[in-house]
Design an enzyme around this catalytic site. Structure first.
Site, PDB file in Angstrom:
ATOM      1  N   ARG A 133       5.180  13.381  10.783  1.00 15.58           N
ATOM      2  CA  ARG A 133       6.194  12.461  10.239  1.00 15.58           C
ATOM      3  C   ARG A 133       5.752  12.001   8.857  1.00 15.58           C
ATOM      4  NH1 ARG A 133       7.187   7.571  12.141  1.00 15.58           N
ATOM      5  NH2 ARG A 133       5.423   7.268  13.557  1.00 15.58           N
TER       6      ARG A 133
ATOM      7  N   ASN B 270      -4.808  11.597   7.289  1.00 16.60           N
ATOM      8  CA  ASN B 270      -3.583  10.914   6.840  1.00 16.60           C
ATOM      9  C   ASN B 270      -3.070   9.870   7.837  1.00 16.60           C
ATOM     10  OD1 ASN B 270      -0.754  10.801   5.452  1.00 16.60           O
ATOM     11  ND2 ASN B 270      -0.330  11.464   7.554  1.00 16.60           N
TER      12      ASN B 270
ATOM     13  N   GLN C 230      -3.473  -7.073  -0.604  1.00 18.24           N
ATOM     14  CA  GLN C 230      -2.058  -7.427  -0.404  1.00 18.24           C
ATOM     15  C   GLN C 230      -1.980  -8.541   0.635  1.00 18.24           C
ATOM     16  OE1 GLN C 230       0.787  -7.997  -1.332  1.00 18.24           O
ATOM     17  NE2 GLN C 230       1.890  -6.055  -1.302  1.00 18.24           N
TER      18      GLN C 230
ATOM     19  N   GLN D 159      -2.302  -8.282   4.655  1.00 20.68           N
ATOM     20  CA  GLN D 159      -2.890  -6.968   4.978  1.00 20.68           C
ATOM     21  C   GLN D 159      -4.417  -6.964   4.852  1.00 20.68           C
ATOM     22  OE1 GLN D 159      -0.860  -3.823   2.764  1.00 20.68           O
ATOM     23  NE2 GLN D 159       0.519  -3.558   4.508  1.00 20.68           N
TER      24      GLN D 159
ATOM     25  N   TYR E   8      -5.580  -3.906   6.898  1.00 21.48           N
ATOM     26  CA  TYR E   8      -5.204  -2.626   6.276  1.00 21.48           C
ATOM     27  C   TYR E   8      -5.958  -2.425   4.952  1.00 21.48           C
ATOM     28  CZ  TYR E   8      -1.878   0.975   4.584  1.00 21.48           C
ATOM     29  OH  TYR E   8      -1.289   2.126   4.110  1.00 21.48           O
TER      30      TYR E   8
ATOM     31  N   GLY F 216       1.039   4.621  -3.732  1.00 20.21           N
ATOM     32  CA  GLY F 216       1.768   3.360  -3.801  1.00 20.21           C
ATOM     33  C   GLY F 216       2.825   3.362  -2.706  1.00 20.21           C
TER      34      GLY F 216
HETATM   35  N1  LIG Z   1       4.332   4.967   3.227  1.00 25.48           N
HETATM   36  C1  LIG Z   1       3.658   4.374   2.254  1.00 25.48           C
HETATM   37  O1  LIG Z   1       4.225   3.741   1.363  1.00 25.48           O
HETATM   38  C2  LIG Z   1       2.172   4.474   2.192  1.00 25.48           C
HETATM   39  C3  LIG Z   1       1.524   3.904   1.088  1.00 25.48           C
HETATM   40  C4  LIG Z   1       0.147   4.002   0.986  1.00 25.48           C
HETATM   41  C5  LIG Z   1      -0.565   4.659   1.971  1.00 25.48           C
HETATM   42  N2  LIG Z   1       0.088   5.192   3.046  1.00 25.48           N
HETATM   43  C6  LIG Z   1      -0.704   5.860   4.047  1.00 25.48           C
HETATM   44  O2  LIG Z   1      -0.222   7.179   4.195  1.00 25.48           O
HETATM   45  C7  LIG Z   1      -0.429   7.615   5.538  1.00 25.48           C
HETATM   46  C8  LIG Z   1       0.906   8.103   6.121  1.00 25.48           C
HETATM   47  O3  LIG Z   1       1.830   7.026   6.088  1.00 25.48           O
HETATM   48  P1  LIG Z   1       3.367   7.245   6.489  1.00 25.48           P
HETATM   49  O4  LIG Z   1       4.119   6.188   5.784  1.00 25.48           O
HETATM   50  O5  LIG Z   1       3.745   8.665   6.324  1.00 25.48           O
HETATM   51  O6  LIG Z   1       3.299   6.864   8.050  1.00 25.48           O
HETATM   52  P2  LIG Z   1       4.383   7.136   9.221  1.00 25.48           P
HETATM   53  O7  LIG Z   1       5.660   7.658   8.653  1.00 25.48           O
HETATM   54  O8  LIG Z   1       4.388   5.882  10.014  1.00 25.48           O
HETATM   55  O9  LIG Z   1       3.691   8.321  10.076  1.00 25.48           O
HETATM   56  C9  LIG Z   1       2.451   8.078  10.656  1.00 25.48           C
HETATM   57  C10 LIG Z   1       1.921   9.334  11.313  1.00 25.48           C
HETATM   58  O10 LIG Z   1       0.592   9.043  11.804  1.00 25.48           O
HETATM   59  C11 LIG Z   1       0.544   9.289  13.204  1.00 25.48           C
HETATM   60  N3  LIG Z   1      -0.396   8.366  13.851  1.00 25.48           N
HETATM   61  C12 LIG Z   1      -0.378   7.015  13.812  1.00 25.48           C
HETATM   62  N4  LIG Z   1      -1.400   6.522  14.552  1.00 25.48           N
HETATM   63  C13 LIG Z   1      -2.057   7.602  15.059  1.00 25.48           C
HETATM   64  C14 LIG Z   1      -3.172   7.754  15.927  1.00 25.48           C
HETATM   65  N5  LIG Z   1      -3.856   6.706  16.410  1.00 25.48           N
HETATM   66  N6  LIG Z   1      -3.546   9.018  16.262  1.00 25.48           N
HETATM   67  C15 LIG Z   1      -2.880  10.095  15.786  1.00 25.48           C
HETATM   68  N7  LIG Z   1      -1.824  10.015  14.959  1.00 25.48           N
HETATM   69  C16 LIG Z   1      -1.411   8.773  14.615  1.00 25.48           C
HETATM   70  C17 LIG Z   1       1.966   9.105  13.689  1.00 25.48           C
HETATM   71  O11 LIG Z   1       2.144   9.766  14.950  1.00 25.48           O
HETATM   72  P3  LIG Z   1       3.472   9.454  15.860  1.00 25.48           P
HETATM   73  O12 LIG Z   1       4.595  10.198  15.188  1.00 25.48           O
HETATM   74  O13 LIG Z   1       3.123   9.993  17.193  1.00 25.48           O
HETATM   75  O14 LIG Z   1       3.668   7.965  15.826  1.00 25.48           O
HETATM   76  C18 LIG Z   1       2.734   9.771  12.525  1.00 25.48           C
HETATM   77  O15 LIG Z   1       2.684  11.178  12.651  1.00 25.48           O
HETATM   78  C19 LIG Z   1      -1.025   6.420   6.276  1.00 25.48           C
HETATM   79  O16 LIG Z   1      -2.424   6.522   6.296  1.00 25.48           O
HETATM   80  C20 LIG Z   1      -0.607   5.252   5.425  1.00 25.48           C
HETATM   81  O17 LIG Z   1      -1.469   4.156   5.592  1.00 25.48           O
HETATM   82  C21 LIG Z   1       1.443   5.102   3.181  1.00 25.48           C
END
Ligand SMILES: NC(=O)c1ccc[n+]([C@@H]2O[C@H](COP(=O)([O-])OP(=O)(O)OC[C@H]3O[C@@H](n4cnc5c(N)ncnc54)[C@H](OP(=O)(O)O)[C@@H]3O)[C@@H](O)[C@H]2O)c1
Length: 241
Positions: free
Chosen positions: A13, A83, A142, A145, A148, A179
């Protein structure tokens, strides 16, 4: 076409799904992991043909078993993308020990679990690429957070130390600090708060998951062997380190 095997945690995802697809397009054999959302994972598998594997990356033994399964099916892992991540926001004085532990374990301890399970093989084969997904909020902090931000800042220190230890083994270790990217994680932020965030982004919009994925493909390449221990900020100019 590289033929290398890449594993992307949380690769079914959001940002991870884009990373999995971009790596596959670049010629890697890709394993995407997830924790619980079987429907999203199966939909992703069907539409992309990327192999999916379910386990909780915050559990050390599950990572060891999971990696063994991936290696039996796809081969030795050359590229690890840490990730998977979650948020559980609240002001520190209202937060709970459970939230702290869950966020630290999922975002940071998972990097140890996964890297520890693959580093021996990478060192033996004298090749590897590890890319850890941090966050702008690990760089600048932040409100709401502390958990986090601590985990994501921890990833940057982990990246640098692991890069130093493995530099002579042709293994690079880098971090990406995104970001605000348009995924489920960010869509969960209330619209009013999101509008305020977008107003602080110089390019005037959220980032797209593909914009993180293309940087991962760049850092994962054999040709990127001189880039190690770095943190690449991809945030539309919101925070310049
Ligand atoms: N979105 C942003 O703006 C942003 C900004 C900075 C950094 N990030 C970082 O980028 C990464 C991806 O973020 P995203 O926004 O794409 O997240 P997301 O859409 O919520 O997707 C999270 C993914 O991680 C999996 N996951 C969560 N907990 C897990 C666990 N304990 N074991 C195995 N898989 C796990 C989820 O699996 P399920 O599908 O089974 O739930 C999903 O596939 C994260 O590390 C996040 O902190 C995101």
């Amino acid at each position: 076409m590289t033929g290398h095997v890449a594993i992307v945690t949380g690769g079914t995802r959001g940002i991870g799904a884009s990373i999995s697809q971009a790596l596959m397009k670049a010629g890697y054999r890709v394993a995407a992991t997830y924790q619980a959302d079987d429907i999203a994972a199966e939909t992703f598998r069907r539409s992309t043909n990327v192999a999916v594997f379910r386990w909780d990356v915050s559990h050390h033994d599950d990572c060891i078993k999971g990696i063994q399964t991936v290696q039996q099916q796809l081969g030795n892992i050359d590229v690890l993308i840490n990730n998977a991540g979650i948020t559980s926001d609240s002001m520190f004085h209202k937060s709970t020990a459970q939230d702290w532990t869950k966020v630290l374990n999922t975002n940071l301890v998972s990097c140890f679990n996964m890297a520890h399970a693959v580093i021996g093989g990478m060192r033996e084969r004298n090749y590897g690429r590890i890319i850890n997904i941090s966050s702008i909020n690990g760089q600048k902090g932040q409100l709401g957070q502390t958990n986090y931000a601590a985990a994501k800042a921890g990833i940057i220190g982990f990246t640098k130390a692991l890069a130093l230890e493995n530099a002579r083994k042709n293994i690079t270790v880098n971090a990406i600090a995104p970001g605000y990217i348009a995924t489920d994680m960010v869509k969960a932020v209330p619209q009013e708060a999101l509008d305020k965030i977008v107003a602080q982004i110089p390019v005037g919009r959220l980032g797209e998951p593909e914009e993180i994925a293309r940087a991962v493909v760049f850092l994962a390449a054999e040709e990127a062997g001189f880039i190690t221990g770095s943190t690449l900020s991809i945030n539309g100019g919101q925070y310049m380190v």
